[in-house]
Design a protein around this motif. Sequence first.
Motif, PDB file in Angstrom:
ATOM      1  N   ALA A  81      12.553 137.256 141.739  1.00 42.67           N
ATOM      2  CA  ALA A  81      12.691 135.759 141.514  1.00 42.67           C
ATOM      3  C   ALA A  81      14.205 135.494 141.872  1.00 42.67           C
ATOM      4  CB  ALA A  81      12.389 135.580 139.954  1.00 42.67           C
ATOM      5  N   LEU A  82      14.393 134.161 141.731  1.00 45.74           N
ATOM      6  CA  LEU A  82      15.705 133.246 142.244  1.00 45.74           C
ATOM      7  C   LEU A  82      15.823 132.744 140.768  1.00 45.74           C
ATOM      8  CD1 LEU A  82      15.351 131.763 145.406  1.00 45.74           C
ATOM      9  CD2 LEU A  82      16.185 133.919 145.230  1.00 45.74           C
ATOM     10  N   PRO A  83      17.190 132.155 140.658  1.00 45.69           N
ATOM     11  CA  PRO A  83      17.605 131.725 139.392  1.00 45.69           C
ATOM     12  C   PRO A  83      16.958 130.299 139.396  1.00 45.69           C
ATOM     13  CG  PRO A  83      19.275 131.746 140.521  1.00 45.69           C
ATOM     14  CD  PRO A  83      18.181 132.703 141.345  1.00 45.69           C
ATOM     15  N   PRO A  84      16.657 129.422 138.401  1.00 44.40           N
ATOM     16  CA  PRO A  84      16.259 128.203 138.577  1.00 44.40           C
ATOM     17  C   PRO A  84      17.024 127.402 139.327  1.00 44.40           C
ATOM     18  CG  PRO A  84      16.122 128.949 136.111  1.00 44.40           C
ATOM     19  CD  PRO A  84      16.786 129.850 136.952  1.00 44.40           C
ATOM     20  N   SER A  85      16.282 126.527 140.041  1.00 44.60           N
ATOM     21  CA  SER A  85      17.154 125.440 140.837  1.00 44.60           C
ATOM     22  C   SER A  85      16.227 124.432 141.334  1.00 44.60           C
ATOM     23  CB  SER A  85      18.001 125.847 142.009  1.00 44.60           C
ATOM     24  OG  SER A  85      18.670 124.919 142.524  1.00 44.60           O
ATOM     25  N   PRO A  86      16.330 123.081 141.122  1.00 38.27           N
ATOM     26  CA  PRO A  86      15.409 122.071 141.502  1.00 38.27           C
ATOM     27  C   PRO A  86      15.072 122.077 142.993  1.00 38.27           C
ATOM     28  CG  PRO A  86      16.532 121.199 139.903  1.00 38.27           C
ATOM     29  CD  PRO A  86      17.430 122.471 140.186  1.00 38.27           C
ATOM     30  N   PRO A  87      14.067 121.682 143.536  1.00 37.91           N
ATOM     31  CA  PRO A  87      13.729 121.503 145.041  1.00 37.91           C
ATOM     32  C   PRO A  87      14.235 120.230 145.544  1.00 37.91           C
ATOM     33  CG  PRO A  87      11.538 121.034 144.100  1.00 37.91           C
ATOM     34  CD  PRO A  87      12.941 121.301 142.862  1.00 37.91           C
ATOM     35  N   ASP A  88      14.721 120.209 146.736  1.00 39.91           N
ATOM     36  CA  ASP A  88      15.401 119.007 147.428  1.00 39.91           C
ATOM     37  C   ASP A  88      14.653 118.638 148.659  1.00 39.91           C
ATOM     38  OD1 ASP A  88      17.434 118.015 145.961  1.00 39.91           O
ATOM     39  OD2 ASP A  88      18.825 119.396 146.851  1.00 39.91           O
ATOM     40  N   ARG A  89      13.888 119.567 149.256  1.00 42.28           N
ATOM     41  CA  ARG A  89      13.241 119.459 150.530  1.00 42.28           C
ATOM     42  C   ARG A  89      12.125 120.378 150.726  1.00 42.28           C
ATOM     43  NH1 ARG A  89      14.857 115.546 153.558  1.00 42.28           N
ATOM     44  NH2 ARG A  89      13.763 115.495 155.915  1.00 42.28           N
ATOM     45  N   ILE A  90      11.112 120.229 151.325  1.00 47.08           N
ATOM     46  CA  ILE A  90       9.973 121.255 151.577  1.00 47.08           C
ATOM     47  C   ILE A  90       9.754 121.203 153.246  1.00 47.08           C
ATOM     48  CG2 ILE A  90       8.008 119.605 151.155  1.00 47.08           C
ATOM     49  CD1 ILE A  90       6.524 122.113 150.166  1.00 47.08           C
ATOM     50  N   ARG A  91       9.470 122.515 153.956  1.00 42.86           N
ATOM     51  CA  ARG A  91       9.331 122.486 155.137  1.00 42.86           C
ATOM     52  C   ARG A  91       7.997 123.474 155.248  1.00 42.86           C
ATOM     53  NH1 ARG A  91      15.045 122.857 155.082  1.00 42.86           N
ATOM     54  NH2 ARG A  91      16.124 121.096 155.993  1.00 42.86           N
ATOM     55  N   THR A 131      10.652 125.804 138.549  1.00 46.31           N
ATOM     56  CA  THR A 131      11.170 125.360 139.852  1.00 46.31           C
ATOM     57  C   THR A 131      10.900 126.403 140.999  1.00 46.31           C
ATOM     58  OG1 THR A 131      13.289 126.736 139.688  1.00 46.31           O
ATOM     59  CG2 THR A 131      13.357 124.507 138.622  1.00 46.31           C
ATOM     60  N   PRO A 132      10.761 125.975 142.305  1.00 44.55           N
ATOM     61  CA  PRO A 132      10.145 127.107 143.503  1.00 44.55           C
ATOM     62  C   PRO A 132      11.346 128.175 143.743  1.00 44.55           C
ATOM     63  CG  PRO A 132       9.833 124.716 144.000  1.00 44.55           C
ATOM     64  CD  PRO A 132      10.641 124.561 142.798  1.00 44.55           C
ATOM     65  N   GLY A 133      10.579 129.301 143.510  1.00 45.75           N
ATOM     66  CA  GLY A 133      11.586 130.331 143.724  1.00 45.75           C
ATOM     67  C   GLY A 133      11.788 131.194 142.325  1.00 45.75           C
ATOM     68  N   GLU A 134      11.712 130.589 141.183  1.00 46.41           N
ATOM     69  CA  GLU A 134      11.791 131.395 139.783  1.00 46.41           C
ATOM     70  C   GLU A 134      10.283 131.972 139.520  1.00 46.41           C
ATOM     71  OE1 GLU A 134      12.486 129.532 136.147  1.00 46.41           O
ATOM     72  OE2 GLU A 134      12.063 127.557 137.004  1.00 46.41           O
ATOM     73  N   THR A 135      10.235 132.797 138.604  1.00 47.00           N
ATOM     74  CA  THR A 135       8.972 133.411 138.185  1.00 47.00           C
ATOM     75  C   THR A 135       8.286 132.357 137.336  1.00 47.00           C
ATOM     76  OG1 THR A 135      10.121 135.691 137.642  1.00 47.00           O
ATOM     77  CG2 THR A 135       7.903 135.097 136.786  1.00 47.00           C
ATOM     78  N   GLY A 136       6.910 132.402 138.049  1.00 45.97           N
ATOM     79  CA  GLY A 136       5.792 131.421 137.531  1.00 45.97           C
ATOM     80  C   GLY A 136       5.350 130.612 138.476  1.00 45.97           C
ATOM     81  N   THR A 137       4.515 129.428 138.241  1.00 45.18           N
ATOM     82  CA  THR A 137       3.900 128.800 139.260  1.00 45.18           C
ATOM     83  C   THR A 137       4.705 127.376 139.312  1.00 45.18           C
ATOM     84  OG1 THR A 137       1.841 129.823 138.470  1.00 45.18           O
ATOM     85  CG2 THR A 137       1.729 127.703 139.855  1.00 45.18           C
ATOM     86  N   ALA A 138       5.186 127.078 140.488  1.00 52.42           N
ATOM     87  CA  ALA A 138       5.778 125.977 140.707  1.00 52.42           C
ATOM     88  C   ALA A 138       4.595 124.984 141.555  1.00 52.42           C
ATOM     89  CB  ALA A 138       7.005 126.131 141.795  1.00 52.42           C
ATOM     90  N   ILE A 139       4.587 123.850 141.067  1.00 51.82           N
ATOM     91  CA  ILE A 139       3.592 122.695 141.735  1.00 51.82           C
ATOM     92  C   ILE A 139       4.088 121.679 142.597  1.00 51.82           C
ATOM     93  CG2 ILE A 139       1.825 121.240 141.017  1.00 51.82           C
ATOM     94  CD1 ILE A 139       1.254 123.898 140.167  1.00 51.82           C
ATOM     95  N   VAL A 140       3.712 121.565 143.951  1.00 44.80           N
ATOM     96  CA  VAL A 140       4.293 120.388 144.645  1.00 44.80           C
ATOM     97  C   VAL A 140       3.041 119.847 145.237  1.00 44.80           C
ATOM     98  CG1 VAL A 140       5.311 120.063 146.926  1.00 44.80           C
ATOM     99  CG2 VAL A 140       6.219 121.839 145.427  1.00 44.80           C
ATOM    100  N   ALA A 141       3.132 118.348 145.197  1.00 46.80           N
ATOM    101  CA  ALA A 141       1.857 117.471 145.536  1.00 46.80           C
ATOM    102  C   ALA A 141       2.582 116.579 146.665  1.00 46.80           C
ATOM    103  CB  ALA A 141       1.272 116.925 144.476  1.00 46.80           C
ATOM    104  N   GLY A 142       1.467 115.943 147.212  1.00 46.75           N
ATOM    105  CA  GLY A 142       1.740 114.795 148.128  1.00 46.75           C
ATOM    106  C   GLY A 142       0.436 114.219 148.848  1.00 46.75           C
ATOM    107  N   HIS A 143       0.816 113.033 149.077  1.00 45.83           N
ATOM    108  CA  HIS A 143      -0.531 112.199 149.816  1.00 45.83           C
ATOM    109  C   HIS A 143      -0.743 112.989 151.110  1.00 45.83           C
ATOM    110  CE1 HIS A 143      -0.333 109.114 146.800  1.00 45.83           C
ATOM    111  NE2 HIS A 143       1.115 109.120 146.928  1.00 45.83           N
TER     112      HIS A 143
END
Length: 233
Positions: A81-91, A131-143
């Motif tokens: 796992a990575l330390p917590p950090s908010p996401p800025d971009r998804i590819r 946050t994406p990369g830390e332990t747990g389930t990160a949720i991303v949604a889009g239209h």
Amino acid sequence: MRSQRSVGNTLIAAVSVLALCSGAWLLRNGSETHAPPQPSAAQAGRTPSADRTPQAGRNPPAGETGRTPADPHPRQSAALALPPSPPDRIRIPSLRVDAPVMGLGLTKTGSLDVPPAERKNLAGWYEAGTTPGETGTAIVAGHVDNADGPAVFYRLGALKKGGTIEVERRDGGTALFSVDAVEVYDAKAFPDEKVYGAAPRPELRVITCGGGYSRTTGYQGNVVVFAHLTGSR
């Protein structure tokens, strides 16, 4: 609305993201011929967090690989796992997705909010959760679309197992995820715990609209991508 459930030690209403699902472009065109791709049965399969219930105090061994009867494809090793950090971009390279990520909260009714429909190349992340990369389930949604045409996750249902999702983080690093499964669920049978439930390792869910389509009510369900962290750079 379904009851609230825990996601990464926070609360989110466990509901499919129906606000994403009007099918505005299809309504405007008066045709279903431009409906987005849907995942095939071959892309479905149990994910590690849904396959088993971890024993208390036990995390999956680092570098665990394996096959399951529902998933004949070997899994890529899970990364630490990575330390917590908010996401800025998804590819998502295979789908040519390259989009900024905004924070999402909850609506007054407790369901997950959505990005502004007019900004079609924009994804959202549940910022009170993992946050994406830390332990747990990160949720991303889009239209999947808007009134003008396809939106950021229009082709999400075409994603394949083993595909790569990259999440650029505010700390300057990029979290790399490998796709475990791509599934479509009817809104009335949305598997809350499987999608939103806590995970013992870093996992990601990417959600958009999908399933059947009705001109009166829009899309009838959601496409959900299940992925786990395999590295970073």
